[in-house]
Design a protein around this motif. Structure first.
Motif, PDB file in Angstrom:
ATOM      1  N   VAL A 333      14.153  49.032  14.238  1.00 35.25           N
ATOM      2  CA  VAL A 333      13.623  50.181  14.957  1.00 35.25           C
ATOM      3  C   VAL A 333      14.706  51.067  15.533  1.00 35.25           C
ATOM      4  CG1 VAL A 333      13.419  48.973  17.150  1.00 35.25           C
ATOM      5  CG2 VAL A 333      11.878  50.874  16.646  1.00 35.25           C
ATOM      6  N   VAL A 334      15.885  50.510  15.807  1.00 36.85           N
ATOM      7  CA  VAL A 334      16.933  51.328  16.406  1.00 36.85           C
ATOM      8  C   VAL A 334      17.750  52.061  15.351  1.00 36.85           C
ATOM      9  CG1 VAL A 334      17.134  49.923  18.474  1.00 36.85           C
ATOM     10  CG2 VAL A 334      18.489  49.329  16.486  1.00 36.85           C
ATOM     11  N   GLY A 335      17.297  52.079  14.117  1.00 39.63           N
ATOM     12  CA  GLY A 335      18.015  52.801  13.081  1.00 39.63           C
ATOM     13  C   GLY A 335      19.282  52.073  12.673  1.00 39.63           C
ATOM     14  N   TYR A 336      20.114  52.749  11.908  1.00 35.94           N
ATOM     15  CA  TYR A 336      21.352  52.121  11.452  1.00 35.94           C
ATOM     16  C   TYR A 336      22.344  53.219  11.074  1.00 35.94           C
ATOM     17  CZ  TYR A 336      19.459  52.987   6.717  1.00 35.94           C
ATOM     18  OH  TYR A 336      18.934  53.553   5.587  1.00 35.94           O
ATOM     19  N   THR A 337      23.617  52.862  11.037  1.00 28.45           N
ATOM     20  CA  THR A 337      24.641  53.798  10.587  1.00 28.45           C
ATOM     21  C   THR A 337      24.878  53.594   9.098  1.00 28.45           C
ATOM     22  OG1 THR A 337      26.414  52.259  11.203  1.00 28.45           O
ATOM     23  CG2 THR A 337      25.756  53.914  12.827  1.00 28.45           C
ATOM     24  N   PHE A 338      25.115  54.698   8.424  1.00 30.13           N
ATOM     25  CA  PHE A 338      25.221  54.703   6.976  1.00 30.13           C
ATOM     26  C   PHE A 338      26.515  55.385   6.566  1.00 30.13           C
ATOM     27  CE2 PHE A 338      24.766  57.274   3.122  1.00 30.13           C
ATOM     28  CZ  PHE A 338      24.449  56.314   2.181  1.00 30.13           C
ATOM     29  N   THR A 339      27.207  54.801   5.578  1.00 26.98           N
ATOM     30  CA  THR A 339      28.396  55.408   4.997  1.00 26.98           C
ATOM     31  C   THR A 339      28.264  55.354   3.480  1.00 26.98           C
ATOM     32  OG1 THR A 339      29.759  54.664   6.848  1.00 26.98           O
ATOM     33  CG2 THR A 339      30.912  55.383   4.856  1.00 26.98           C
ATOM     34  N   GLY A 340      28.504  56.474   2.821  1.00 27.42           N
ATOM     35  CA  GLY A 340      28.404  56.508   1.364  1.00 27.42           C
ATOM     36  C   GLY A 340      29.490  57.389   0.775  1.00 27.42           C
ATOM     37  N   ALA A 341      29.980  57.019  -0.396  1.00 29.62           N
ATOM     38  CA  ALA A 341      30.984  57.815  -1.090  1.00 29.62           C
ATOM     39  C   ALA A 341      30.756  57.681  -2.592  1.00 29.62           C
ATOM     40  CB  ALA A 341      32.396  57.357  -0.735  1.00 29.62           C
ATOM     41  N   ARG A 342      31.037  58.759  -3.300  1.00 26.02           N
ATOM     42  CA  ARG A 342      30.846  58.739  -4.746  1.00 26.02           C
ATOM     43  C   ARG A 342      31.818  59.720  -5.395  1.00 26.02           C
ATOM     44  NH1 ARG A 342      25.436  58.262  -8.256  1.00 26.02           N
ATOM     45  NH2 ARG A 342      26.186  59.019 -10.248  1.00 26.02           N
ATOM     46  N   ILE A 343      32.335  59.340  -6.562  1.00 27.08           N
ATOM     47  CA  ILE A 343      33.185  60.213  -7.352  1.00 27.08           C
ATOM     48  C   ILE A 343      32.727  60.134  -8.798  1.00 27.08           C
ATOM     49  CG2 ILE A 343      34.952  58.414  -7.668  1.00 27.08           C
ATOM     50  CD1 ILE A 343      37.024  60.710  -7.675  1.00 27.08           C
ATOM     51  N   ALA A 364      25.629  50.000   4.983  1.00 29.31           N
ATOM     52  CA  ALA A 364      24.788  50.176   6.162  1.00 29.31           C
ATOM     53  C   ALA A 364      25.102  49.075   7.169  1.00 29.31           C
ATOM     54  CB  ALA A 364      23.313  50.129   5.778  1.00 29.31           C
ATOM     55  N   ASN A 365      25.167  49.456   8.432  1.00 29.41           N
ATOM     56  CA  ASN A 365      25.350  48.505   9.528  1.00 29.41           C
ATOM     57  C   ASN A 365      24.115  48.557  10.426  1.00 29.41           C
ATOM     58  OD1 ASN A 365      28.096  47.437   9.147  1.00 29.41           O
ATOM     59  ND2 ASN A 365      28.706  49.569   9.405  1.00 29.41           N
ATOM     60  N   TYR A 366      23.446  47.402  10.521  1.00 28.13           N
ATOM     61  CA  TYR A 366      22.207  47.320  11.281  1.00 28.13           C
ATOM     62  C   TYR A 366      22.465  46.627  12.617  1.00 28.13           C
ATOM     63  CZ  TYR A 366      20.559  47.799   6.471  1.00 28.13           C
ATOM     64  OH  TYR A 366      20.375  48.208   5.176  1.00 28.13           O
ATOM     65  N   PRO A 367      22.345  47.324  13.752  1.00 27.61           N
ATOM     66  CA  PRO A 367      22.471  46.641  15.039  1.00 27.61           C
ATOM     67  C   PRO A 367      21.256  45.764  15.311  1.00 27.61           C
ATOM     68  CG  PRO A 367      21.848  48.923  15.359  1.00 27.61           C
ATOM     69  CD  PRO A 367      22.093  48.754  13.889  1.00 27.61           C
ATOM     70  N   ALA A 368      21.406  44.818  16.197  1.00 31.52           N
ATOM     71  CA  ALA A 368      20.294  43.920  16.533  1.00 31.52           C
ATOM     72  C   ALA A 368      19.222  44.676  17.308  1.00 31.52           C
ATOM     73  CB  ALA A 368      20.802  42.744  17.345  1.00 31.52           C
ATOM     74  N   ALA A 369      17.975  44.398  16.973  1.00 28.96           N
ATOM     75  CA  ALA A 369      16.861  44.969  17.727  1.00 28.96           C
ATOM     76  C   ALA A 369      16.755  44.280  19.087  1.00 28.96           C
ATOM     77  CB  ALA A 369      15.563  44.798  16.936  1.00 28.96           C
ATOM     78  N   PRO A 370      16.153  44.934  20.073  1.00 29.58           N
ATOM     79  CA  PRO A 370      15.989  44.313  21.395  1.00 29.58           C
ATOM     80  C   PRO A 370      15.280  42.964  21.305  1.00 29.58           C
ATOM     81  CG  PRO A 370      15.415  46.643  21.471  1.00 29.58           C
ATOM     82  CD  PRO A 370      15.619  46.301  20.020  1.00 29.58           C
ATOM     83  N   ALA A 371      15.651  42.066  22.202  1.00 25.45           N
ATOM     84  CA  ALA A 371      15.129  40.699  22.164  1.00 25.45           C
ATOM     85  C   ALA A 371      13.615  40.646  22.336  1.00 25.45           C
ATOM     86  CB  ALA A 371      15.803  39.858  23.247  1.00 25.45           C
ATOM     87  N   PHE A 372      13.041  41.617  23.059  1.00 30.50           N
ATOM     88  CA  PHE A 372      11.597  41.542  23.290  1.00 30.50           C
ATOM     89  C   PHE A 372      10.785  41.796  22.013  1.00 30.50           C
ATOM     90  CE2 PHE A 372      12.659  46.004  24.213  1.00 30.50           C
ATOM     91  CZ  PHE A 372      11.722  46.676  23.441  1.00 30.50           C
TER      92      PHE A 372
END
Length: 434
Positions: A333-343, A364-372
């Motif tokens: 739910v907290v989204g994620y950061t994305f990095t992409g490259a192409r040639i 993609a790096n997915y942070p942990a969702a809240p514990a609740f």
């Protein structure tokens, strides 16, 4: 915040499983660009002059149509560890119409479809298609542009941010974009613009762990302004300010609202509208704040870069890179950061023989969702996902209306929580054009 990225010349429908991510920005123009413009000419307009299909012309209207039939092999059509292999039959079609009048006014429309069949694994059969209508009207020194795009796609387990299911997850995207380009008497111009995207996920048989997918339906509203300063005829300095609101259409029980507001600022340089080099780069920062208590705030640098280089009349090199926050596309739910490259490189070996190759990476790096959120479908442990891909293709242009193609793609992919596994895909096709 949704970033726009123009990938290499390989179209999304050319391969049976060419799109890695649920990130679909390669269908849309670069961030800060005007609405209503042609993202690219129909493929046959770009073809080598001696073998370019002529289409049909009726005054200012040009109509292009093409289709192809490809057959081959995919080593893992399920896109999961231990997935099954199958033969592949891909049927594609494309119809485009462009009408231009005056100096810059234009209206265009196009529709593309790709039907993919797996004789040994029919559960993975799917049909992707997209349609677009757009146009630009110029008056005095200003212009207004409008684009509507509809996408009907599927999400696979190896797509970034996807569910790990044994069948495709269908979804639709409707996108409306409006922009107004206001040019001052000097070199400065402003492009205020707005966009509405609606994501709608199709029916997938629910299980105890996975409910019906309509909890992922959402609307994204973006508004912003691009300031553009012309240094000379073919280069500009850009400043882009943008805000994005995400509104989910269906609330989950026992979970706070997933709605969020975001903002970003980017600055960059656009060079080479003419000539052998086209370069565009933007860097900046973005933030997103969630309405529900406990979700917190996510912040990240963001960047977008594109390079097109034609060292000779026979060779084109394209490169792209991007980094930023993706919206809450799946259970994280907290989204994620994305990095992409192409040639990618395309080389015309002879007048009618063309070779292409590419390499790309998505991470993609997915942070942990809240514990609740534990014991709910929204819970996601901290994780990451990296996808690599390389490929090569060859085209033999028989004449203006027929050509043969061959494609090979290798990808090292993984679903969330699993190690990498290889996928090999090979297709040979016959293409006809108007």
């Amino acid at each position: 915040m949704v970033l726009r990225l123009s990938l290499t010349a390989t179209a999304p429908f050319l391969l049976a499983d060419s799109a890695f991510a649920q990130v679909i920005d390669n269908y849309f123009p670069a961030i800060g660009a005007e609405a209503g413009e042609l993202a690219r000419e129909p493929a046959q307009v770009q073809a080598r002059a001696a073998y370019a299909p002529l289409g049909k012309r009726y005054g200012p209207l040009r109509i292009d149509a093409d289709g192809s039939e490809s057959e081959g092999y995919d080593s893992n059509v399920d896109c999961i560890v231990g997935g099954r292999s199958s033969a592949v039959v891909s049927t594609q079609g494309h119809l485009a119409a462009v009408s231009r009048w005056g100096q810059h006014d234009q209206v265009h429309g196009n529709i593309s479809v790709n039907d993919i069949r797996y004789p040994s694994r029919t559960i993975q059969n799917r049909t992707n298609w997209n349609a677009e209508l757009g146009g630009v009207h110029n008056f005095a020194h200003d212009s207004i542009g409008l684009t509507y795009t509809h996408l009907s796609l599927v999400q696979m387990p190896t797509d970034l941010g996807a569910l790990i299911l044994d069948r495709p997850v269908p979804y639709h995207v409707d996108d409306v974009r409006l922009s107004y380009t206001a040019t001052t008497r000097g070199r400065l111009s402003f492009i205020p613009q707005g966009e509405i995207q609606r994501y709608s996920f199709g029916y997938t048989p629910p299980t105890e762990q996975t409910p019906n997918q309509n909890y992922r339906d959402r609307v994204l509203i973006s508004e912003g302004v691009t300031a553009q300063y012309e240094m000379r005829q073919d280069s500009h300095i850009l400043l882009v300010l943008q805000g994005t609101e995400i509104r989910y259409q269906n609330k989950l029980e026992n979970a706070p609202s997933r709605d969020s507001n975001g903002a970003s600022v980017m600055a960059g340089y656009d060079f080479g509208l003419r000539g052998p080099i086209r370069f565009r780069a933007l860097v900046g920062y973005q933030t997103r704040r969630y309405k529900g208590n406990g979700y917190g705030t996510i912040n990240s640098p963001m960047a977008e870069g594109q390079l097109t280089w034609s060292p000779t009349r026979l060779t084109i090199v394209t490169a792209s890179v991007r980094h930023g926050i993706e919206d809450s596309a799946f259970e994280n739910v907290v989204g994620y950061t994305f990095t992409g490259a192409r040639i990618g490189v395309t080389h015309t070996y002879q007048r009618n023989i063309v070779f292409s190759a590419y390499a790309q990476i998505q991470k993609a790096n997915y942070p942990a969702a809240p514990a609740f959120l534990q014991n709910t479908v929204l819970y996601q442990e901290r994780n990451n996902q990296t996808l690599y891909g390389v490929g090569a293709s060859a085209e033999w242009l028989i004449n203006r209306h027929m050509r043969l193609t061959a494609n090979y793609d290798f990808t090292s992919q993984n679903t969330v929580g699993t190690g990498p596994f290889p996928i090999h895909n090979f297709l040979v096709g016959f293409h006809v054009a108007l």
